[in-house]
Design a protein around this motif. Sequence first.
Motif, PDB file in Angstrom:
ATOM      1  N   LYS A  17       0.827  -1.214   0.000  1.00 51.58           N
ATOM      2  CA  LYS A  17       0.000   0.000   0.000  1.00 51.58           C
ATOM      3  C   LYS A  17       0.858   1.259   0.000  1.00 51.58           C
ATOM      4  N   LYS A  18       1.891   1.267   0.831  1.00 54.65           N
ATOM      5  CA  LYS A  18       2.731   2.466   0.921  1.00 54.65           C
ATOM      6  C   LYS A  18       3.500   2.678  -0.376  1.00 54.65           C
ATOM      7  N   ILE A  19       3.997   1.596  -0.967  1.00 54.50           N
ATOM      8  CA  ILE A  19       4.697   1.711  -2.253  1.00 54.50           C
ATOM      9  C   ILE A  19       3.761   2.298  -3.307  1.00 54.50           C
ATOM     10  N   GLN A  20       2.526   1.796  -3.345  1.00 51.40           N
ATOM     11  CA  GLN A  20       1.555   2.281  -4.326  1.00 51.40           C
ATOM     12  C   GLN A  20       1.121   3.716  -4.033  1.00 51.40           C
ATOM     13  N   SER A  21       0.869   4.020  -2.767  1.00 50.95           N
ATOM     14  CA  SER A  21       0.373   5.360  -2.436  1.00 50.95           C
ATOM     15  C   SER A  21       1.423   6.444  -2.690  1.00 50.95           C
ATOM     16  N   GLU A  22       2.696   6.080  -2.573  1.00 51.81           N
ATOM     17  CA  GLU A  22       3.763   7.042  -2.830  1.00 51.81           C
ATOM     18  C   GLU A  22       4.274   6.970  -4.271  1.00 51.81           C
ATOM     19  N   SER A  23       3.701   6.054  -5.040  1.00 49.20           N
ATOM     20  CA  SER A  23       4.098   5.864  -6.450  1.00 49.20           C
ATOM     21  C   SER A  23       5.612   5.728  -6.596  1.00 49.20           C
ATOM     22  N   ILE A  24       6.167   4.833  -5.792  1.00 53.52           N
ATOM     23  CA  ILE A  24       7.607   4.591  -5.843  1.00 53.52           C
ATOM     24  C   ILE A  24       7.872   3.144  -6.228  1.00 53.52           C
ATOM     25  N   SER A  25       9.071   2.878  -6.683  1.00 55.22           N
ATOM     26  CA  SER A  25       9.452   1.507  -7.031  1.00 55.22           C
ATOM     27  C   SER A  25       9.883   0.763  -5.768  1.00 55.22           C
ATOM     28  N   GLN A  26       9.986  -0.551  -5.887  1.00 62.34           N
ATOM     29  CA  GLN A  26      10.485  -1.340  -4.766  1.00 62.34           C
ATOM     30  C   GLN A  26      11.918  -0.949  -4.428  1.00 62.34           C
ATOM     31  N   ASN A  27      12.694  -0.621  -5.450  1.00 59.24           N
ATOM     32  CA  ASN A  27      14.082  -0.220  -5.202  1.00 59.24           C
ATOM     33  C   ASN A  27      14.149   1.047  -4.353  1.00 59.24           C
ATOM     34  N   VAL A  28      13.304   2.012  -4.674  1.00 62.71           N
ATOM     35  CA  VAL A  28      13.264   3.253  -3.890  1.00 62.71           C
ATOM     36  C   VAL A  28      12.786   2.943  -2.473  1.00 62.71           C
ATOM     37  N   ALA A  29      11.775   2.106  -2.356  1.00 67.41           N
ATOM     38  CA  ALA A  29      11.274   1.732  -1.034  1.00 67.41           C
ATOM     39  C   ALA A  29      12.384   1.082  -0.206  1.00 67.41           C
ATOM     40  N   CYS A  30      13.143   0.197  -0.818  1.00 67.50           N
ATOM     41  CA  CYS A  30      14.247  -0.471  -0.114  1.00 67.50           C
ATOM     42  C   CYS A  30      15.271   0.539   0.389  1.00 67.50           C
ATOM     43  N   GLU A  31      15.576   1.525  -0.438  1.00 65.36           N
ATOM     44  CA  GLU A  31      16.521   2.571  -0.026  1.00 65.36           C
ATOM     45  C   GLU A  31      15.964   3.351   1.163  1.00 65.36           C
ATOM     46  N   GLN A  32      14.685   3.696   1.105  1.00 66.71           N
ATOM     47  CA  GLN A  32      14.064   4.451   2.195  1.00 66.71           C
ATOM     48  C   GLN A  32      14.013   3.627   3.484  1.00 66.71           C
ATOM     49  N   ILE A  33      13.709   2.350   3.352  1.00 65.40           N
ATOM     50  CA  ILE A  33      13.578   1.475   4.517  1.00 65.40           C
ATOM     51  C   ILE A  33      14.947   1.130   5.099  1.00 65.40           C
ATOM     52  N   GLY A  34      15.937   0.982   4.205  1.00 70.27           N
ATOM     53  CA  GLY A  34      17.263   0.562   4.642  1.00 70.27           C
ATOM     54  C   GLY A  34      17.438  -0.936   4.621  1.00 70.27           C
ATOM     55  N   VAL A  35      16.741  -1.586   3.656  1.00 74.06           N
ATOM     56  CA  VAL A  35      16.846  -3.039   3.497  1.00 74.06           C
ATOM     57  C   VAL A  35      17.175  -3.363   2.046  1.00 74.06           C
ATOM     58  N   ILE A  43       9.717 -11.392   2.306  1.00 77.36           N
ATOM     59  CA  ILE A  43       8.450 -11.336   3.031  1.00 77.36           C
ATOM     60  C   ILE A  43       7.276 -11.646   2.109  1.00 77.36           C
ATOM     61  N   LYS A  44       7.370 -11.235   0.854  1.00 77.60           N
ATOM     62  CA  LYS A  44       6.305 -11.553  -0.107  1.00 77.60           C
ATOM     63  C   LYS A  44       6.211 -13.054  -0.357  1.00 77.60           C
ATOM     64  N   ASN A  45       7.340 -13.752  -0.202  1.00 81.18           N
ATOM     65  CA  ASN A  45       7.382 -15.196  -0.426  1.00 81.18           C
ATOM     66  C   ASN A  45       7.165 -15.994   0.852  1.00 81.18           C
ATOM     67  N   GLY A  46       6.735 -15.313   1.913  1.00 78.47           N
ATOM     68  CA  GLY A  46       6.366 -16.018   3.128  1.00 78.47           C
ATOM     69  C   GLY A  46       7.462 -16.208   4.158  1.00 78.47           C
ATOM     70  N   ARG A  47       8.619 -15.647   3.929  1.00 81.44           N
ATOM     71  CA  ARG A  47       9.688 -15.755   4.926  1.00 81.44           C
ATOM     72  C   ARG A  47       9.493 -14.680   5.992  1.00 81.44           C
ATOM     73  N   VAL A  48       9.629 -15.076   7.224  1.00 86.92           N
ATOM     74  CA  VAL A  48       9.478 -14.145   8.337  1.00 86.92           C
ATOM     75  C   VAL A  48      10.779 -13.358   8.483  1.00 86.92           C
ATOM     76  N   PRO A  49      10.691 -12.018   8.494  1.00 86.42           N
ATOM     77  CA  PRO A  49      11.916 -11.215   8.619  1.00 86.42           C
ATOM     78  C   PRO A  49      12.494 -11.296  10.027  1.00 86.42           C
ATOM     79  N   ASP A  50      13.797 -11.057  10.129  1.00 88.05           N
ATOM     80  CA  ASP A  50      14.388 -10.975  11.467  1.00 88.05           C
ATOM     81  C   ASP A  50      13.853  -9.712  12.142  1.00 88.05           C
ATOM     82  N   ILE A  51      14.039  -9.618  13.432  1.00 93.67           N
ATOM     83  CA  ILE A  51      13.429  -8.522  14.196  1.00 93.67           C
ATOM     84  C   ILE A  51      13.902  -7.149  13.731  1.00 93.67           C
TER      85      ILE A  51
END
Length: 72
Positions: A17-35, A43-51
Motif C-alpha cells: 500500500k505504501k509503495i503504491q500510495s507514494e508511487s515509488i518503485s520497490q528499489n526506492v522503497a528499499c533505499e528508504q527502509i534501509g533493506v 516477506i512476499k514469499n512467506g519468509r518471516v523477517p528478522d526482528i
Amino acid sequence: MSKLQFKQEVLIMDVKKKIQSESISQNVACEQIGVSKASICNIKNGRVPDISTFLKFVNWTGTDINRYFQKS
C-alpha cells in the motif's frame, strides 16, 4: 498462556500500500527502509523477517507494531 501469532500478510499488504500510495518503485522503497530488495521479496514469499528488518518495515509504514500480532 496465550501466544502471539505474527500476521505477515498484514505487513505485506501495508508495504504494498505504501509503495503504491507514494508511487515509488520497490528499489526506492528499499533505499528508504534501509533493506535489500531481497528483504521485500522474502516477506512476499512467506519468509518471516528478522526482528531488525521487521522493525525497519514497521517504522517505514508508520503503523502500530501491535497491528502485526494476534493472540492465539
